[in-house]
Write a protein that holds these residues in place. Structure first.
Motif, mmCIF file in Angstrom:
data_model
loop_
_atom_site.group_PDB
_atom_site.id
_atom_site.type_symbol
_atom_site.label_atom_id
_atom_site.label_comp_id
_atom_site.label_asym_id
_atom_site.label_seq_id
_atom_site.Cartn_x
_atom_site.Cartn_y
_atom_site.Cartn_z
ATOM 1 N N GLU A 116 -0.876 -13.260 -15.523
ATOM 2 C CA GLU A 116 -1.164 -11.920 -15.026
ATOM 3 C C GLU A 116 0.105 -11.260 -14.487
ATOM 4 O O GLU A 116 0.350 -10.074 -14.704
ATOM 5 C CB GLU A 116 -2.227 -11.988 -13.929
ATOM 6 N N GLU A 117 0.921 -12.042 -13.800
ATOM 7 C CA GLU A 117 2.185 -11.527 -13.269
ATOM 8 C C GLU A 117 3.098 -11.087 -14.412
ATOM 9 O O GLU A 117 3.733 -10.031 -14.363
ATOM 10 C CB GLU A 117 2.874 -12.618 -12.440
ATOM 11 N N LEU A 118 3.159 -11.893 -15.450
ATOM 12 C CA LEU A 118 3.990 -11.566 -16.600
ATOM 13 C C LEU A 118 3.505 -10.284 -17.271
ATOM 14 O O LEU A 118 4.293 -9.427 -17.667
ATOM 15 C CB LEU A 118 3.970 -12.734 -17.593
ATOM 16 N N ARG A 119 2.188 -10.144 -17.390
ATOM 17 C CA ARG A 119 1.636 -8.957 -18.045
ATOM 18 C C ARG A 119 1.876 -7.704 -17.220
ATOM 19 O O ARG A 119 2.110 -6.621 -17.774
ATOM 20 C CB ARG A 119 0.138 -9.174 -18.313
ATOM 21 N N GLU A 120 1.844 -7.828 -15.896
ATOM 22 C CA GLU A 120 2.165 -6.689 -15.043
ATOM 23 C C GLU A 120 3.630 -6.297 -15.212
ATOM 24 O O GLU A 120 3.967 -5.106 -15.229
ATOM 25 C CB GLU A 120 1.868 -7.036 -13.585
ATOM 26 N N ALA A 121 4.500 -7.297 -15.319
ATOM 27 C CA ALA A 121 5.926 -7.032 -15.520
ATOM 28 C C ALA A 121 6.150 -6.300 -16.835
ATOM 29 O O ALA A 121 6.945 -5.352 -16.919
ATOM 30 C CB ALA A 121 6.719 -8.343 -15.500
ATOM 31 N N TYR A 122 5.448 -6.748 -17.871
ATOM 32 C CA TYR A 122 5.576 -6.126 -19.190
ATOM 33 C C TYR A 122 5.146 -4.659 -19.136
ATOM 34 O O TYR A 122 5.855 -3.770 -19.627
ATOM 35 C CB TYR A 122 4.715 -6.895 -20.192
ATOM 36 N N ALA A 123 4.002 -4.389 -18.522
ATOM 37 C CA ALA A 123 3.506 -3.018 -18.422
ATOM 38 C C ALA A 123 4.465 -2.139 -17.623
ATOM 39 O O ALA A 123 4.707 -0.979 -17.968
ATOM 40 C CB ALA A 123 2.116 -3.004 -17.787
ATOM 41 N N GLU A 124 5.044 -2.684 -16.551
ATOM 42 C CA GLU A 124 5.983 -1.918 -15.730
ATOM 43 C C GLU A 124 7.262 -1.614 -16.503
ATOM 44 O O GLU A 124 7.798 -0.501 -16.428
ATOM 45 C CB GLU A 124 6.312 -2.687 -14.449
ATOM 46 N N LEU A 125 7.775 -2.578 -17.276
ATOM 47 C CA LEU A 125 8.966 -2.331 -18.079
ATOM 48 C C LEU A 125 8.696 -1.269 -19.133
ATOM 49 O O LEU A 125 9.563 -0.441 -19.428
ATOM 50 C CB LEU A 125 9.430 -3.627 -18.748
ATOM 51 N N ARG A 126 7.510 -1.294 -19.721
ATOM 52 C CA ARG A 126 7.148 -0.261 -20.684
ATOM 53 C C ARG A 126 7.176 1.121 -20.021
ATOM 54 O O ARG A 126 7.653 2.090 -20.608
ATOM 55 C CB ARG A 126 5.750 -0.523 -21.243
ATOM 56 N N ARG A 127 6.655 1.197 -18.787
ATOM 57 C CA ARG A 127 6.644 2.485 -18.083
ATOM 58 C C ARG A 127 8.057 2.952 -17.777
ATOM 59 O O ARG A 127 8.398 4.121 -17.971
ATOM 60 C CB ARG A 127 5.841 2.372 -16.780
ATOM 61 N N ILE A 128 8.915 2.026 -17.307
ATOM 62 C CA ILE A 128 10.307 2.388 -17.008
ATOM 63 C C ILE A 128 11.012 2.843 -18.280
ATOM 64 O O ILE A 128 11.744 3.827 -18.297
ATOM 65 C CB ILE A 128 11.050 1.197 -16.375
ATOM 66 N N GLY A 129 10.789 2.107 -19.368
ATOM 67 C CA GLY A 129 11.436 2.445 -20.630
ATOM 68 C C GLY A 129 11.097 3.840 -21.110
ATOM 69 O O GLY A 129 11.937 4.532 -21.694
#
Length: 284
Positions: free
Chosen positions: A173-186
């Motif tokens: 879950e932590e990894l998936r949150e990180a992925y979603a946040e990086l997508r938003r930053i990108g």
């Protein structure tokens, strides 16, 4: 030390200082991060002496110290005669022969992390285009540092689970949150080079939690960037309204992207779409 696949802060600074000289057209550029309460200059390009290589700037002192504490750029068109700064670092700056100097703070989440400088050996006019180029380099560096901070924070939380055959539920879950946040930053980044580096990190995160014991899905699916963004948020259990707020989209637009992703994945529900995307390695 930066996580595997992520550039170190020192490498990012070196690249930024090089970009600063190239994009402003000024002959000398240097910069450093705040260390133990002072800005430690560790990267220099275009210098003719060694004076700048050992420069340590105290906050409020000199041009860079003022830029750091005031969190805004500072310019000295004639550094030698400037009355707006202290001259604590004349030996280094004037010893290098710099006449005009521009200092830009690197602000990460609104907080100063370091300072970038660019200058010329002869007193010269300093136009808006040059200033914009310098500010953009500082902004790009701040974005990359912000991404590094986010990745390092997430990876450090996942580290205890790394030796295990697979990640536990909380780590996934932590990894998936990180992925979603990086997508938003990108999605907020204009620089194509930074976006490509972000995409490389995202790809690694998308495959990190993949269960290789599962058969690889025979899917030849290409989701658009926004379809991936929306599906990544849906994977966290967010509603259409929550996804819209997170990605700064209209709720109807979110629904359209989600439906398009479901159609491409031949999935009847968002849950099924997320499952198929994970099995295909499109999401972590």
């Amino acid at each position: 030390m930066a996580p595997s696949g992520v550039a170190s802060e020192a490498d990012l600074l070196t690249r930024a200082v090089g970009d600063l000289a190239t994009r402003t057209g000024l002959p000398v550029a240097f910069g450093g991060y705040e260390q133990s309460g002072a800005i430690d200059v560790t990267s220099v390009v275009g210098n003719r002496t060694g004076h700048l290589s050992t420069l340590v700037v105290e906050p409020t002192r000199g041009l860079g110290g003022r830029a750091f504490v005031e969190r805004r750029p500072r310019l000295a068109l004639d550094y030698r005669s400037s009355r707006n700064i202290t001259h604590d670092y004349d030996r280094a700056v004037l010893g290098e022969g710099i006449a005009t100097l521009f200092a830009v703070p690197v602000l990460v989440a609104g907080l100063p992390r370091g300072v970038l400088y660019c200058g010329s050996w002869a007193q010269t006019a300093f136009g808006e285009q040059t200033a914009r180029a310098a500010l953009q380099v500082a902004a790009d560096l701040a974005t990359e540092l912000r991404v590094n901070d986010e990745v390092s924070r997430r990876v450090s939380r996942l580290a205890p689970a790394a030796p295990a055959p697979g990640l536990d539920a909380a780590s996934r879950e932590e990894l998936r949150e990180a992925y979603a946040e990086l997508r938003r930053i990108g999605a907020e980044v204009a620089d194509a080079g930074i976006r490509r580096r972000l995409e490389a990190i995202e790809e690694r995160l998308a495959t990190l939690s993949h269960d290789r014991a599962e058969p690889e899905a025979a899917l030849d699916v290409r989701l658009s960037p926004r379809e991936t963004d929306v599906l990544a948020c849906a994977a966290l259990g967010q509603t259409n309204a929550e996804i819209a707020a997170h990605l700064t989209l209209r709720e109807g637009t979110v629904k359209s992207y989600l439906q398009a992703a479901m159609a491409k994945l031949d999935a009847a529900t968002r849950h099924a779409a997320v499952t198929k995307a994970r099995r295909a390695g499109l999401l972590p």
